[in-house]
Design a protein around this motif. Structure first.
Motif, PDB file in Angstrom:
ATOM      1  N   GLU A 273      54.210 -32.837 -42.723  1.00 30.29           N
ATOM      2  CA  GLU A 273      54.336 -34.004 -43.602  1.00 30.29           C
ATOM      3  C   GLU A 273      53.071 -34.223 -44.419  1.00 30.29           C
ATOM      4  O   GLU A 273      53.131 -34.508 -45.618  1.00 30.29           O
ATOM      5  CB  GLU A 273      54.660 -35.243 -42.779  1.00 30.29           C
ATOM      6  N   THR A 274      51.935 -34.081 -43.773  1.00 31.53           N
ATOM      7  CA  THR A 274      50.658 -34.257 -44.464  1.00 31.53           C
ATOM      8  C   THR A 274      50.477 -33.199 -45.553  1.00 31.53           C
ATOM      9  O   THR A 274      50.055 -33.513 -46.672  1.00 31.53           O
ATOM     10  CB  THR A 274      49.488 -34.177 -43.460  1.00 31.53           C
ATOM     11  N   THR A 275      50.818 -31.973 -45.223  1.00 30.34           N
ATOM     12  CA  THR A 275      50.698 -30.882 -46.199  1.00 30.34           C
ATOM     13  C   THR A 275      51.612 -31.125 -47.389  1.00 30.34           C
ATOM     14  O   THR A 275      51.198 -30.968 -48.548  1.00 30.34           O
ATOM     15  CB  THR A 275      51.031 -29.534 -45.535  1.00 30.34           C
ATOM     16  N   ASP A 276      52.861 -31.520 -47.129  1.00 30.99           N
ATOM     17  CA  ASP A 276      53.789 -31.814 -48.232  1.00 30.99           C
ATOM     18  C   ASP A 276      53.272 -32.944 -49.111  1.00 30.99           C
ATOM     19  O   ASP A 276      53.335 -32.858 -50.341  1.00 30.99           O
ATOM     20  CB  ASP A 276      55.169 -32.196 -47.682  1.00 30.99           C
ATOM     21  N   ARG A 277      52.759 -33.983 -48.495  1.00 26.51           N
ATOM     22  CA  ARG A 277      52.237 -35.118 -49.263  1.00 26.51           C
ATOM     23  C   ARG A 277      51.075 -34.676 -50.146  1.00 26.51           C
ATOM     24  O   ARG A 277      51.007 -35.028 -51.330  1.00 26.51           O
ATOM     25  CB  ARG A 277      51.793 -36.240 -48.316  1.00 26.51           C
ATOM     26  N   LYS A 278      50.172 -33.859 -49.591  1.00 29.28           N
ATOM     27  CA  LYS A 278      49.026 -33.394 -50.373  1.00 29.28           C
ATOM     28  C   LYS A 278      49.458 -32.494 -51.524  1.00 29.28           C
ATOM     29  O   LYS A 278      48.917 -32.575 -52.629  1.00 29.28           O
ATOM     30  CB  LYS A 278      48.040 -32.644 -49.467  1.00 29.28           C
ATOM     31  N   ILE A 279      50.449 -31.630 -51.273  1.00 30.43           N
ATOM     32  CA  ILE A 279      50.938 -30.745 -52.335  1.00 30.43           C
ATOM     33  C   ILE A 279      51.580 -31.569 -53.445  1.00 30.43           C
ATOM     34  O   ILE A 279      51.346 -31.332 -54.632  1.00 30.43           O
ATOM     35  CB  ILE A 279      51.916 -29.699 -51.766  1.00 30.43           C
ATOM     36  N   LYS A 280      52.387 -32.555 -53.069  1.00 35.12           N
ATOM     37  CA  LYS A 280      53.069 -33.381 -54.064  1.00 35.12           C
ATOM     38  C   LYS A 280      52.096 -34.174 -54.921  1.00 35.12           C
ATOM     39  O   LYS A 280      52.404 -34.506 -56.070  1.00 35.12           O
ATOM     40  CB  LYS A 280      54.058 -34.322 -53.378  1.00 35.12           C
ATOM     41  N   GLU A 281      50.905 -34.472 -54.407  1.00 36.43           N
ATOM     42  CA  GLU A 281      49.897 -35.182 -55.184  1.00 36.43           C
ATOM     43  C   GLU A 281      49.446 -34.371 -56.396  1.00 36.43           C
ATOM     44  O   GLU A 281      49.024 -34.937 -57.399  1.00 36.43           O
ATOM     45  CB  GLU A 281      48.682 -35.520 -54.314  1.00 36.43           C
ATOM     46  N   PHE A 282      49.519 -33.048 -56.301  1.00 31.03           N
ATOM     47  CA  PHE A 282      49.067 -32.187 -57.386  1.00 31.03           C
ATOM     48  C   PHE A 282      50.185 -31.823 -58.365  1.00 31.03           C
ATOM     49  O   PHE A 282      49.937 -31.145 -59.362  1.00 31.03           O
ATOM     50  CB  PHE A 282      48.449 -30.902 -56.823  1.00 31.03           C
ATOM     51  N   LEU A 283      51.413 -32.253 -58.091  1.00 29.74           N
ATOM     52  CA  LEU A 283      52.550 -31.883 -58.929  1.00 29.74           C
ATOM     53  C   LEU A 283      52.997 -33.049 -59.798  1.00 29.74           C
ATOM     54  O   LEU A 283      52.833 -34.207 -59.425  1.00 29.74           O
ATOM     55  CB  LEU A 283      53.734 -31.432 -58.050  1.00 29.74           C
ATOM     56  N   ASN A 284      53.608 -32.745 -60.941  1.00 34.34           N
ATOM     57  CA  ASN A 284      54.202 -33.802 -61.756  1.00 34.34           C
ATOM     58  C   ASN A 284      55.651 -34.016 -61.306  1.00 34.34           C
ATOM     59  O   ASN A 284      56.139 -33.311 -60.418  1.00 34.34           O
ATOM     60  CB  ASN A 284      54.081 -33.494 -63.247  1.00 34.34           C
ATOM     61  N   ALA A 285      56.365 -34.942 -61.913  1.00 37.56           N
ATOM     62  CA  ALA A 285      57.684 -35.370 -61.431  1.00 37.56           C
ATOM     63  C   ALA A 285      58.703 -34.226 -61.387  1.00 37.56           C
ATOM     64  O   ALA A 285      59.403 -34.057 -60.378  1.00 37.56           O
ATOM     65  CB  ALA A 285      58.208 -36.501 -62.307  1.00 37.56           C
ATOM     66  N   ASP A 286      58.810 -33.440 -62.469  1.00 33.32           N
ATOM     67  CA  ASP A 286      59.805 -32.365 -62.444  1.00 33.32           C
ATOM     68  C   ASP A 286      59.418 -31.244 -61.486  1.00 33.32           C
ATOM     69  O   ASP A 286      60.272 -30.605 -60.870  1.00 33.32           O
ATOM     70  CB  ASP A 286      60.061 -31.818 -63.852  1.00 33.32           C
TER      71      ASP A 286
END
Length: 154
Positions: free
Chosen positions: A119-132
């Motif tokens: 969960e932590t890894t996914d959250r950190k990865i999503k921080e670097f991505l835009n919406a699409d």
């Protein structure tokens, strides 16, 4: 300078001659009696037979991260900074997973820790991505978790 080079050449030739005399046919090498000249016969083969099986070779974290990033880069269309940041997050996560594997805690505790790490890894990865890219990441992740039989039917 030439004296230094000459000294190196002389040292090399001297050491080569010594090695040849010790381990060649004139020294401790095979003397025709099936042993290595000191009466131990086939001791190296016996030592190899008594050895424990070798552990499987560990794959470096960087190689695994490289393979993951190849898949992600193509499907998410990441720029260079995103690639670097996400690769660092995944590297940190894989190293933490390795530590968890070696941990002596019970299985239930390990499962909880793996889920928290995921969960932590996914959250950190999503921080670097835009919406699409986040939507593509979710689809990529869902595709990865779908069993292979179901994927083939689609």
């Amino acid at each position: 300078m030439k004296t230094v080079q000459a000294a190196f050449v002389y040292f090399f030739l001297l050491s080569f001659g010594t090695i040849s005399a010790q381990y060649g046919n004139n020294g401790y090498g095979n003397n025709g009696y099936g042993n290595n000249g000191n009466g131990r016969g086939n001791s190296m083969n016996q030592m190899n037979q008594n050895r424990e099986p070798e552990k499987p070779k560990e794959i470096p974290v960087e190689v695994t991260v490289g393979k993951i990033m190849e898949r992600m880069k193509a499907s998410l269309e990441l720029d260079a900074l995103q690639e670097i940041a996400i690769a660092n997050v995944i590297t940190e996560s894989l190293r933490s997973q390795g530590i968890l594997m070696k941990d002596e805690s019970n299985q239930e505790q390990k499962v909880k820790e793996y889920e928290a790490l995921s969960e932590t890894t996914d959250r950190k990865i999503k921080e670097f991505l835009n919406a699409d890219q986040i939507e593509k990441y979710k689809a990529l992740k869902d595709d990865r978790t779908t069993p292979t039989k179901k994927r083939r039917r689609k």
